[in-house]
Scaffold this motif. Sequence first.
Motif, mmCIF file in Angstrom:
data_model
loop_
_atom_site.group_PDB
_atom_site.id
_atom_site.type_symbol
_atom_site.label_atom_id
_atom_site.label_comp_id
_atom_site.label_asym_id
_atom_site.label_seq_id
_atom_site.Cartn_x
_atom_site.Cartn_y
_atom_site.Cartn_z
ATOM 1 N N UNK A 117 4.154 12.348 -5.928
ATOM 2 C CA UNK A 117 4.551 13.555 -5.203
ATOM 3 C C UNK A 117 6.068 13.591 -5.161
ATOM 4 N N UNK A 118 6.641 14.725 -5.561
ATOM 5 C CA UNK A 118 8.099 14.825 -5.604
ATOM 6 C C UNK A 118 8.606 15.832 -4.584
ATOM 7 N N UNK A 119 9.770 15.512 -4.040
ATOM 8 C CA UNK A 119 10.426 16.436 -3.118
ATOM 9 C C UNK A 119 11.932 16.223 -3.210
ATOM 10 N N UNK A 120 12.670 17.273 -3.375
ATOM 11 C CA UNK A 120 14.135 17.181 -3.423
ATOM 12 C C UNK A 120 14.647 16.200 -4.467
ATOM 13 N N UNK A 121 13.978 16.137 -5.617
ATOM 14 C CA UNK A 121 14.461 15.292 -6.700
ATOM 15 C C UNK A 121 14.159 13.814 -6.528
ATOM 16 N N UNK A 122 13.225 13.508 -5.629
ATOM 17 C CA UNK A 122 12.828 12.109 -5.452
ATOM 18 C C UNK A 122 11.318 12.012 -5.472
ATOM 19 N N UNK A 123 10.856 10.791 -5.811
ATOM 20 C CA UNK A 123 9.443 10.519 -5.608
ATOM 21 C C UNK A 123 9.281 10.165 -4.139
ATOM 22 N N UNK A 124 8.511 10.960 -3.382
ATOM 23 C CA UNK A 124 8.339 10.622 -1.970
ATOM 24 C C UNK A 124 7.085 9.791 -1.739
ATOM 25 N N UNK A 125 6.120 9.936 -2.653
ATOM 26 C CA UNK A 125 4.914 9.135 -2.501
ATOM 27 C C UNK A 125 4.206 9.013 -3.828
ATOM 28 N N UNK A 126 3.681 7.830 -4.113
ATOM 29 C CA UNK A 126 2.781 7.752 -5.251
ATOM 30 C C UNK A 126 1.624 6.827 -4.953
ATOM 31 N N UNK A 127 0.467 7.217 -5.460
ATOM 32 C CA UNK A 127 -0.747 6.454 -5.196
ATOM 33 C C UNK A 127 -1.839 6.959 -6.125
ATOM 34 N N UNK A 128 -2.991 6.305 -6.061
ATOM 35 C CA UNK A 128 -4.122 6.798 -6.830
ATOM 36 C C UNK A 128 -4.563 8.125 -6.230
ATOM 37 N N UNK A 165 -7.249 10.934 0.455
ATOM 38 C CA UNK A 165 -7.939 10.440 1.650
ATOM 39 C C UNK A 165 -6.961 9.866 2.661
ATOM 40 N N UNK A 166 -5.882 9.245 2.198
ATOM 41 C CA UNK A 166 -4.955 8.635 3.153
ATOM 42 C C UNK A 166 -3.506 8.860 2.741
ATOM 43 N N UNK A 167 -3.056 10.110 2.772
ATOM 44 C CA UNK A 167 -1.666 10.348 2.414
ATOM 45 C C UNK A 167 -0.720 9.767 3.463
ATOM 46 N N UNK A 168 0.361 9.136 3.030
ATOM 47 C CA UNK A 168 1.281 8.508 3.975
ATOM 48 C C UNK A 168 2.428 9.430 4.332
ATOM 49 N N UNK A 169 3.026 10.022 3.321
ATOM 50 C CA UNK A 169 4.254 10.758 3.568
ATOM 51 C C UNK A 169 3.972 12.080 4.284
ATOM 52 N N UNK A 170 4.782 12.418 5.276
ATOM 53 C CA UNK A 170 4.573 13.685 6.007
ATOM 54 C C UNK A 170 4.582 14.896 5.081
ATOM 55 N N UNK A 194 0.215 1.686 -3.598
ATOM 56 C CA UNK A 194 0.634 2.868 -2.858
ATOM 57 C C UNK A 194 2.115 2.743 -2.487
ATOM 58 N N UNK A 195 2.900 3.783 -2.733
ATOM 59 C CA UNK A 195 4.314 3.729 -2.380
ATOM 60 C C UNK A 195 4.698 5.003 -1.658
ATOM 61 N N UNK A 196 5.559 4.880 -0.654
ATOM 62 C CA UNK A 196 6.025 6.063 0.058
ATOM 63 C C UNK A 196 7.466 5.865 0.473
ATOM 64 N N UNK A 197 8.157 6.989 0.627
ATOM 65 C CA UNK A 197 9.574 6.947 0.976
ATOM 66 C C UNK A 197 9.724 7.629 2.328
ATOM 67 N N UNK A 198 9.528 6.851 3.415
ATOM 68 C CA UNK A 198 9.547 7.456 4.736
ATOM 69 C C UNK A 198 9.829 6.392 5.791
ATOM 70 N N UNK A 199 10.812 6.651 6.671
ATOM 71 C CA UNK A 199 11.116 5.712 7.755
ATOM 72 C C UNK A 199 9.938 5.575 8.697
ATOM 73 N N UNK A 200 9.336 6.699 9.021
ATOM 74 C CA UNK A 200 8.224 6.702 9.972
ATOM 75 C C UNK A 200 7.056 5.876 9.458
#
Lengths: 333, 332, 332
Positions: C224-235, C241-246, C312-318
């Motif tokens: 998943x991309x947002x603002x020129x970055x990968x914000x989340x990637x997973x199967x 079923x379990x998205x991490x990034x807001x 699973x990878x995500x780019x989020x402080x929360x």
Amino acid sequence: MIGFLFRRLGAMLILLLVVSFITFTLFQFGPADPAAASCGQECTPERVEQARIALGLDKPFFVQYLAFLSGLVGPRMLGAPGAEQVCAWPCLGKSFQTNENVTDMIANALPYTVSLTVGAVVLWTVVGVGMGLFAALRKGKLADRLIVGAASFGVSLPIPVTGLVLLLVFVGTLGWLPFTTNAIRSPFGEAGFFGWTTNYLLAWIALAVLFSAQYVRITRNNMIETFSEDFMRTARAKGLSRGTIVFKHGVRAGITPIVTMLGLDLGAMLGGAVLTEQIFSVPGLGFTAVRAATSGDLPVTMAITMLAAFFIILFNVIVDVSYAFIDPRVRVN
Amino acid sequence: MNTPLLEVSELRKHFPIKGAFGRTVGAVKAVDSVSFTLQRGTTLGLVGESGCGKSTTGKVLMRLLDPTSGSIKLDGEEISTFKGKELNAFRRRVQMVFQNPASSLNPRASIGAAIAAPLIEQGIKPPGGVKAKVRDLMDRVGLRPEHANRFPHEFSGGQRQRIGIARALALDPDVVICDEPVSALDVSVQAQVVNLLKDIQRDTGISYIFIAHDLAVVKHMADEVAVMYLGKIMEQGSNEQIFADPQHPYTRALLSAVPSVELDAALTERIRLGGDLPSPSNPPSGCVFRTRCPAYALLPETDRARCADQVPTGEVACHFPSAPLAAVAAHR
Amino acid sequence: MLSVKNLSVQFPTDDGMVAALNGMDLQLHRGETVGLVGESGSGKSVTSQAIMGLFKETRAKISGEITFEGTDLLALSEDRMRTFRGKKIGMIFQDPLSAMHPFYTVGSQIAEAYRVHNKVSRKAAKQVAIDMLARVGIPDPKKRVDNYPHEFSGGMRQRAMIAMALVCEPELLIADEPTTALDVTVQAQILDLISELQAETNSAVIFVTHDLGVVAQLCQRVVVMYGGQCVEQASVREIFTAPSHPYTRGLMASMPHLSGEDDRLTPIPGSPPALLDLPSGCIFADRCEFAALVPDNRCQNERPQLLVTGEHAARCHGHEMSLLPKTIKVGA
């Protein structure tokens, strides 16, 4: 395609008729009196009247016009009653000024204009399209800016200025080239290709400076637009070489407006390059037309106007037909 | 049952095809025999793929195009023959929102001026003045009224569509025809606009004709749905009928073609349409869908002949709505 | 097979540098299909074009790393890159009509793609083109090979485009929104074709799209991309079923579904970021409903890193600080 051609040729004939009618009418209401002009210095009213009858100007307007048109269809009789002469087809009449057969005059002048046109068109196409393409490929870089700057300069140079400067420098001061002579009409004469080229080179350059500048601009803008098309990206994504991408894909797609412009300019040029012919003393159609128009020489003016119109319309048709060869999408309709 | 707000019957829009010498050699049947009704305060969704005639229908309803034949009644009054003043007055009652808000807004006019334009053109002086009305409209569509002096390029795509909606609402119309209003927008912004349109309907009781190719958006917007194919309505019914229990093979194929995010939905039927859309200037005889119909292939000869000879009519324009469809096995 | 690390792409414009990609990461294994999802301006198309080396010899500023089978693609000259394009990496585009040259036949364009990388005669290449057209399901390929793109329907054009991209049997196919311009029933055909061909050739596919439904149907993994970055990637299963990034959660909530009763969508407030002036903190922070949960304004001040947990990878402080609610908010 054949039907299209026939329709276009029909339209062309009608258009030529309209042009001839307008020119003829304009002359009727113009200030020049050809009869007075042709009878020379010592003129009496009787002699003017004689000349008027000899030139056929005493007849009503429509009779004169129809007589003119009849010469386009077959031979016609010219001259004062009792002293008529046959004027062979295609008869465009005789010059009011010199009594020469206009068809012969045109046949004489045309090679000069063709010589001027052919060389100039080749020169400006090669230089204009070449530099325009180069500028497009170097968009935003120094070379591009220099070319665009030179083009803006060139497009604002009038022919009399460039022409006179060229003559002054290369013929006058440096003496590298001879002054233009009437003796050389084609590359096939005694002077040969080299003599022909040197004879017309300066005139070509003068024309090419002006026209190249326009071609640089249209080529550059078109190519830049074409290069940003999706299919250009596809061509790169296929792994094609730079040359193939630029020429086979880019130039082919962006050439249409350039062909259009070239066709129209070519048509216009063949009708006579008035200024250039004056400055370089080339006795072509433009030169002849100016002389005829200023002295009220109706047959010559008519003939050259119609020939110019004919060339312009002809090249319009050629441009339209060439679209079908360039763009398969046009062929369907 | 009271008079519907909008009643369209047997509406046709044929575009003549001109041959040599201006002779009419045929017609593109962009809209062919379309009938539907729109009740006050509800939304009718017009769905279909490109070339089905949904946008042309919208333009004819808006009287941007003249219908070839058929009747359009607004509150029981025939409007398809309106001209001049009558037509002008009619325009107050029916407004349009376009797909591309950027190209339907004048880049040199401030958005306040754009929203006020319909009021000024129609010579309407709202109580409290035009300015107050514009502020009110901007507020209603979620734009900040203090931005009225800004120009369209200063707004994002979603905001521009809000401007388009505000402009359409300026004359307090009865019907707004929304032609693909959200298809140019990103999903997250699209949802904002969909919600806005629904809120406005809830608050004002306005009616919508909602033209879209996106079935999921239509499901969220529409009360009634009409599915179009090649200028004709294939099936119409309530939202529940169309989405939960589609009858027409085309509707079923259309729904099954939408990629689903339900990971286990892959086990349901997958219907694939073969071939291409026939030319609307020379549509198939009888049922226009038969050349691509997944049921047609499985029908016995006699039934096929019926499809080829008779034009199906009714809510479900199909001679054999319950016939089995040729489905492709699902795989993941 | 393909590894993109910390890729940044900037375009100089009159208004300043547009930061199209800001540290993009992407890994791809042989035979895998990865969906690159995002809204307009998210950098998904820029990523695919950067992999193809299409920014070489342009004014774009590129940094980072793109490794394809051990070769550093960014370091390659334009000439060396050519041996990869078309041969090892094929690409298809959104609008097949504009992506094909209007003046050459479909067959000659496919044959051309083959002949760049294979020394064969024109005749042999044409036969290859015919075979390829047959493979992508064009009826009567012997005749169709001499047609021009405008004589094909939209779906057939995209099939021909796929034939062109796959004619040299590349190991990687980049599909840049190949079905966005197509109708939904045609889209279904093309998606089927891509997965069939992929099963046959076992090539890897990067599928760029804004449509989560397409991803669910076609891909194994999602970026998943947002603002020129990968914000989340997973199967795919994990993402749905379990998205991490807001942002991923917001995207799902704002998407209209064909099934389910949720008739109110939950849009993401605001609009996508302006790439001219990106915030120094998390790019999504100003639209994020959870940013307030993170202490010390960290979301506003500090760019989060991509945190990898297993697959699973995500780019989020929360997410990193486990401050996000576990369940996904669907509907209201």
